[in-house]
Structures are given as structure tokens and as C-alpha cells.
Enzyme design. Structure first.
Site, PDB file in Angstrom:
ATOM      1  N   TYR A   1       0.887  -1.025   0.083  1.00 22.95           N
ATOM      2  CA  TYR A   1      -0.021  -0.193  -0.027  1.00 22.95           C
ATOM      3  C   TYR A   1       0.901   1.269   0.092  1.00 22.95           C
ATOM      4  CZ  TYR A   1      -3.722   3.234   1.524  1.00 22.95           C
ATOM      5  OH  TYR A   1      -4.572   4.183   1.579  1.00 22.95           O
ATOM      6  N   TYR A   2       2.023   1.215   0.338  1.00 21.65           N
ATOM      7  CA  TYR A   2       2.921   2.324   0.750  1.00 21.65           C
ATOM      8  C   TYR A   2       3.174   2.992  -0.734  1.00 21.65           C
ATOM      9  CZ  TYR A   2       3.410   0.996   5.639  1.00 21.65           C
ATOM     10  OH  TYR A   2       3.074   0.708   7.039  1.00 21.65           O
ATOM     11  N   GLY A   3       2.782   4.204  -0.728  1.00 22.51           N
ATOM     12  CA  GLY A   3       3.036   4.752  -2.218  1.00 22.51           C
ATOM     13  C   GLY A   3       2.907   3.983  -3.157  1.00 22.51           C
ATOM     14  N   SER A   4       1.572   3.200  -3.186  1.00 20.05           N
ATOM     15  CA  SER A   4       1.111   2.525  -4.410  1.00 20.05           C
ATOM     16  C   SER A   4       2.356   1.506  -4.804  1.00 20.05           C
ATOM     17  CB  SER A   4       0.465   3.487  -5.406  1.00 20.05           C
ATOM     18  OG  SER A   4      -0.614   4.109  -4.862  1.00 20.05           O
ATOM     19  N   GLY A   5       3.147   1.193  -4.098  1.00 19.16           N
ATOM     20  CA  GLY A   5       4.134   0.159  -4.601  1.00 19.16           C
ATOM     21  C   GLY A   5       5.436   0.709  -4.670  1.00 19.16           C
TER      22      GLY A   5
END
Length: 310
Positions: free
Chosen positions: A99-103
Site C-alpha cells: 500500500y505504501y506509495g502504491s508500490g
């Protein structure tokens, strides 16, 4: 042999082909960087370590979180430099999430894992609580992280609805168990902000690790009246406890306590390691320096710190 295991074999072979060139020279460079980092420490202190529950791994008391600069798209050079420097300084645990930074966070970490995978206990998370969704996410995570296995895979940010979903048919729990049986993941964990829900989860299921917010102000943590129950369960089951949100998402800095005091408060709790997301290299350097000098606080010290921020 299952189709997922076939995909795993394909992924592993693809990663080897993509990263094999130049590994030896890069590994030598990384070893030199780590040696130089140790020499730059005036006291040449090692990072204190302790067991990560039943995992069989000794983890440094300070670890790198995948937020901060690492979750911001477009910070490739800065993020990769932070990750490499953390490993040079003795950090041996990295936590991130799909989820972090959309990958983006996994991608930055994966760049370093091309040559330094064996230096860290690598953890990421699935925010999809269905079987199919988790199977899709883990393939994406493995590709971004440039690895064929995870040391720890975690249910991301468990709240009541997500916990209820785990108890149903075709849930992420079944995906996790299958992945562990195949060797794609080595340990199963859970994360969340509620001491009550996390307690319910670890009472119901024998997780290997659990990630929870812990800071001097008690901020971000929900249902803190269940904290004694939480620690009782983790102690009884010998689970690895990872602490996060040491600085309350940055909100506790400037409220009368120094970063060192806040860090020491959390490290003095019954935890295996403390993860911190980094936005500036100097913050990493300061945190590692403090961690290497850590001495547990007394009960009186802890009460004094809590009184300042509450």
C-alpha cells in the site's frame, strides 16, 4: 506441484536472470560501505539485537520502516541511499507494505535487495483480506522487492471488519497459510492500531509477529486499556512484537521530549524491535546512534516521560 509454486519458480528464475550480472562487484562495494560505516562510528558500537519471537532470527532493536521518503513517488535516489545507509549502519530488518506509495516503497527497497537481500529480515503486508486479492498482491510485492520469498508477510491494518473477514471462507488467512507451506513466506504477522482487535486476533490465531503503535503519549493506539492483555498474549505465545509510530507520525516532536527520549520510551517496552520511517538521512544517523547506546529506562523514567506529553 501447484500453479502458484510454478509461478514462484518462474519468478525466481526471472529475478536471477535480471540481477545476476555484476552481483559480485556490487556485493564487494556493499561490504566496503558497511566496513566504512562501522569505522566512522567513534565507539564502533554494534547494533544491539534480541530474538524476534519464535522466528529464529535475532533482530536489531532499531529497524527501518517503509514510510517517510520511501513511500513518496519520485524519491528513488534519496530512498535507495537511505536504505543502503541503514544496512551499512547495522539495521537488519526492513518493513514495508504494498500500500505504501502504491508500490513505490517496495520498489525502492527492491532496488537494494538486488544485491543485499541476505542482509535483512524482509517484511511486507497485504491490505486485501481475500484469498484471491492476497495472491495477486504477493506476486506484485515479490516482483517489486526482487525476491522469491518474504521473511514476514502481514495482514495490513486490521480493524473489526477485516478481522471478521479473516474468519470466513476464502480469506487472506488461507492464502497466507498456503504461501507459508510452499515456502514463499516464512512467517505470518498482523498489524493494526487497536490493542483490543490485535489481542483478539493473536488470541484466535498463532501469529509469528505483531506490529503495534507504541509511543509515550499513547497517540494513534486505540483501545489502550487492552494493552496489558496484548502483552500478556504475546509473552505467552512468544510472538515477535514490532513497535511503530514512535514519534506519533511526527506529532510528538517538539512537545517537550527529544527524539532520543521518545525512541528510548518505546524501546523500553516489551518489544523485539522498533521501526521508524525516515525522510532525512541525518535522522537515520541520529536514530541509529541513539539505538546503539540504548539502555532500558526505569519505571520512574517512563512515568516522567509520559507526564510530559500527556
Amino acid at each position: 506441484m501447484s500453479k502458484r509454486l510454478d509461478r514462484r519458480t518462474f519468478l525466481k528464475n526471472s529475478l536471477i536472470a535480471a540481477t545476476g550480472i555484476g552481483l559480485a562487484s556490487t556485493a564487494n562495494k556493499d561490504l566496503f560501505a558497511k566496513s566504512a560505516a562501522w569505522l566512522s562510528d567513534p565507539e564502533n558500537n554494534p547494533m544491539p539485537k534480541q530474538p524476534l519471537g519464535n522466528t529464529g532470527y535475532d533482530v536489531g532493536i532499531y529497524s527501518l520502516g517503509g514510510q517517510g521518503a520511501l513511500e513518496v513517488p519520485g524519491t528513488f535516489d534519496k530512498s535507495v541511499a537511505i536504505i543502503n545507509r541503514a544496512l551499512d549502519l547495522g539495521v537488519n530488518y526492513i518493513d514495508t507494505a504494498a500500500y505504501y506509495g502504491s508500490g513505490s516503497s517496495e520498489m525502492y527497497i527492491g532496488e537494494v535487495m538486488k544485491t543485499r537481500r541476505d542482509e535483512v529480515f524482509l517484511a511486507t503486508k497485504s491490505h486485501d483480506y481475500t484469498y484471491d486479492g492476497t495472491m495477486r498482491l504477493i506476486e506484485e510485492s515479490l516482483r517489486r522487492l526482487n525476491t522469491d520469498h518474504l521473511d514476514l508477510y502481514q495482514h495490513h491494518y486490521m480493524f473489526q471488519e477485516r478481522y471478521d473477514r479473516l474468519l470466513k471462507k476464502d480469506s487472506a488467512r488461507h492464502a497466507f497459510e498456503e504461501l507459508k507451506e510452499e515456502g514463499v513466506i516464512r512467517n505470518i504477522g498482523v498489524t493494526g492500531h487497536s490493542a483490543r482487535i490485535l489481542s483478539d486476533a493473536i488470541e484466535n490465531y498463532d501469529y509469528d509477529c505483531v506490529l503495534i503503535p507504541l509511543n509515550a503519549a499513547g497517540s494513534i493506539l486505540q483501545d489502550d486499556g487492552n494493552l496489558d492483555r496484548f502483552f500478556g498474549l504475546t509473552s505467552e505465545k512468544n510472538m515477535g512484537v514490532i513497535a511503530m509510530k514512535v514519534f506519533g507520525g511526527g506529532g510528538l516532536i517538539g512537545r517537550g521530549l527529544t527524539p532520543k527520549q521518545l525512541l528510548y520510551y518505546t524501546m523500553s517496552q516489551p518489544v523485539s524491535t522498533t521501526i521508524v520511517g525516515i525522510s532525512q538521512m541525518e535522522h537515520l544517523e541520529e536514530n541509529v546512534r541513539n539505538a546503539k547506546q540504548f539502555k532500558p529506562l526505569t519505571d520512574e523514567d517512563i512515568m516522567e516521560l509520559k507526564a510530559v506529553v500527556q
